[in-house]
Design a protein around this motif. Structure first.
Motif, PDB file in Angstrom:
ATOM      1  N   ILE A 202       6.511 -53.282 -92.174  1.00  0.00           N
ATOM      2  CA  ILE A 202       5.070 -53.252 -91.895  1.00  0.00           C
ATOM      3  C   ILE A 202       4.329 -52.531 -93.025  1.00  0.00           C
ATOM      4  CG2 ILE A 202       3.300 -52.307 -90.349  1.00  0.00           C
ATOM      5  CD1 ILE A 202       5.303 -52.938 -88.029  1.00  0.00           C
ATOM      6  N   LYS A 203       4.906 -51.461 -93.530  1.00  0.00           N
ATOM      7  CA  LYS A 203       4.284 -50.724 -94.638  1.00  0.00           C
ATOM      8  C   LYS A 203       4.127 -51.636 -95.859  1.00  0.00           C
ATOM      9  CE  LYS A 203       4.925 -46.650 -97.531  1.00  0.00           C
ATOM     10  NZ  LYS A 203       5.795 -45.518 -97.876  1.00  0.00           N
ATOM     11  N   ASN A 204       5.153 -52.412 -96.177  1.00  0.00           N
ATOM     12  CA  ASN A 204       5.066 -53.325 -97.321  1.00  0.00           C
ATOM     13  C   ASN A 204       4.109 -54.481 -97.057  1.00  0.00           C
ATOM     14  OD1 ASN A 204       6.715 -51.802 -98.905  1.00  0.00           O
ATOM     15  ND2 ASN A 204       8.418 -53.218 -98.931  1.00  0.00           N
ATOM     16  N   ILE A 205       4.058 -54.959 -95.823  1.00  0.00           N
ATOM     17  CA  ILE A 205       3.109 -56.022 -95.497  1.00  0.00           C
ATOM     18  C   ILE A 205       1.680 -55.514 -95.669  1.00  0.00           C
ATOM     19  CG2 ILE A 205       2.206 -57.509 -93.653  1.00  0.00           C
ATOM     20  CD1 ILE A 205       5.144 -57.588 -92.568  1.00  0.00           C
ATOM     21  N   THR A 206       1.438 -54.270 -95.331  1.00  0.00           N
ATOM     22  CA  THR A 206       0.106 -53.678 -95.516  1.00  0.00           C
ATOM     23  C   THR A 206      -0.260 -53.645 -96.994  1.00  0.00           C
ATOM     24  OG1 THR A 206       0.380 -52.365 -93.514  1.00  0.00           O
ATOM     25  CG2 THR A 206      -1.304 -51.627 -95.078  1.00  0.00           C
ATOM     26  N   ILE A 207       0.672 -53.270 -97.846  1.00  0.00           N
ATOM     27  CA  ILE A 207       0.442 -53.287 -99.300  1.00  0.00           C
ATOM     28  C   ILE A 207       0.123 -54.707 -99.749  1.00  0.00           C
ATOM     29  CG2 ILE A 207       1.559 -52.996-101.565  1.00  0.00           C
ATOM     30  CD1 ILE A 207       3.226 -50.693-100.161  1.00  0.00           C
ATOM     31  N   TYR A 208       0.937 -55.651 -99.310  1.00  0.00           N
ATOM     32  CA  TYR A 208       0.779 -57.075 -99.641  1.00  0.00           C
ATOM     33  C   TYR A 208      -0.602 -57.565 -99.184  1.00  0.00           C
ATOM     34  CZ  TYR A 208       2.046 -62.097 -99.260  1.00  0.00           C
ATOM     35  OH  TYR A 208       2.095 -63.465 -99.357  1.00  0.00           O
ATOM     36  N   SER A 209      -0.937 -57.299 -97.946  1.00  0.00           N
ATOM     37  CA  SER A 209      -2.209 -57.743 -97.368  1.00  0.00           C
ATOM     38  C   SER A 209      -3.410 -57.127 -98.093  1.00  0.00           C
ATOM     39  CB  SER A 209      -2.238 -57.372 -95.880  1.00  0.00           C
ATOM     40  OG  SER A 209      -3.441 -57.758 -95.299  1.00  0.00           O
ATOM     41  N   ASN A 210      -3.313 -55.853 -98.418  1.00  0.00           N
ATOM     42  CA  ASN A 210      -4.409 -55.187 -99.132  1.00  0.00           C
ATOM     43  C   ASN A 210      -4.659 -55.825-100.492  1.00  0.00           C
ATOM     44  OD1 ASN A 210      -4.842 -53.417 -97.027  1.00  0.00           O
ATOM     45  ND2 ASN A 210      -3.693 -51.739 -97.956  1.00  0.00           N
ATOM     46  N   LEU A 211      -3.607 -56.228-101.173  1.00  0.00           N
ATOM     47  CA  LEU A 211      -3.778 -56.893-102.468  1.00  0.00           C
ATOM     48  C   LEU A 211      -4.469 -58.244-102.302  1.00  0.00           C
ATOM     49  CD1 LEU A 211      -0.415 -55.940-104.150  1.00  0.00           C
ATOM     50  CD2 LEU A 211      -2.689 -55.265-104.893  1.00  0.00           C
TER      51      LEU A 211
END
Length: 126
Positions: free
Chosen positions: A90-99
């Motif tokens: 989920i933490k990495n998906i948040t990074i991905y989504s923010n980009l």
């Protein structure tokens, strides 16, 4: 193989299991992005429910996002839906989504706890 890809009528479903590597993640992305079907899909589900250990780091996540942001220029109408309860993922998906948001990519990126909720979202939005 720690992932499988299933082409569906309007999209693609990918399920990962075990301990996927960055190379395998790229291979899974390429399987979708290089397919002639990519230009017409409306959703891309990435199911991480059966991942037992996750070692993809922030830098690798940024790399994946950049690659997918480039692809969003050819097919602008994709819902990229992630399924997981794993806090590291989920933490990495948040990074991905923010980009995606920062670059104003047209893809909609969402996270769900289970496949049923993701499929309900697809049913109600495409």
């Amino acid at each position: 193989m720690p992932f499988k890809t299933v082409w569906e009528e309007n999209g693609v479903y990918q399920a990962f299991e075990g301990i996927p590597t960055q190379l395998e993640r790229k291979k899974a992305d390429n399987e979708v992005l290089q397919s002639p079907q990519f230009d017409t899909i409306k959703y891309w589900i990435v199911d991480s429910t059966d991942i037992t250990e996750y070692n993809i780091n922030k830098s690798q996540t940024i790399d994946a996002a950049a690659f997918n942001i480039g692809a969003s220029k050819t097919n602008k109408n994709i819902y990229k839906l992630f399924i997981t309860k794993n806090p590291k993922i989920i933490k990495n998906i948040t990074i991905y989504s923010n980009l995606f948001e920062e670059t104003k990519s047209p893809w909609v990126v969402k996270t769900f706890n289970n496949l049923k909720d993701a499929r309900d979202f697809i049913y109600n939005n495409i």
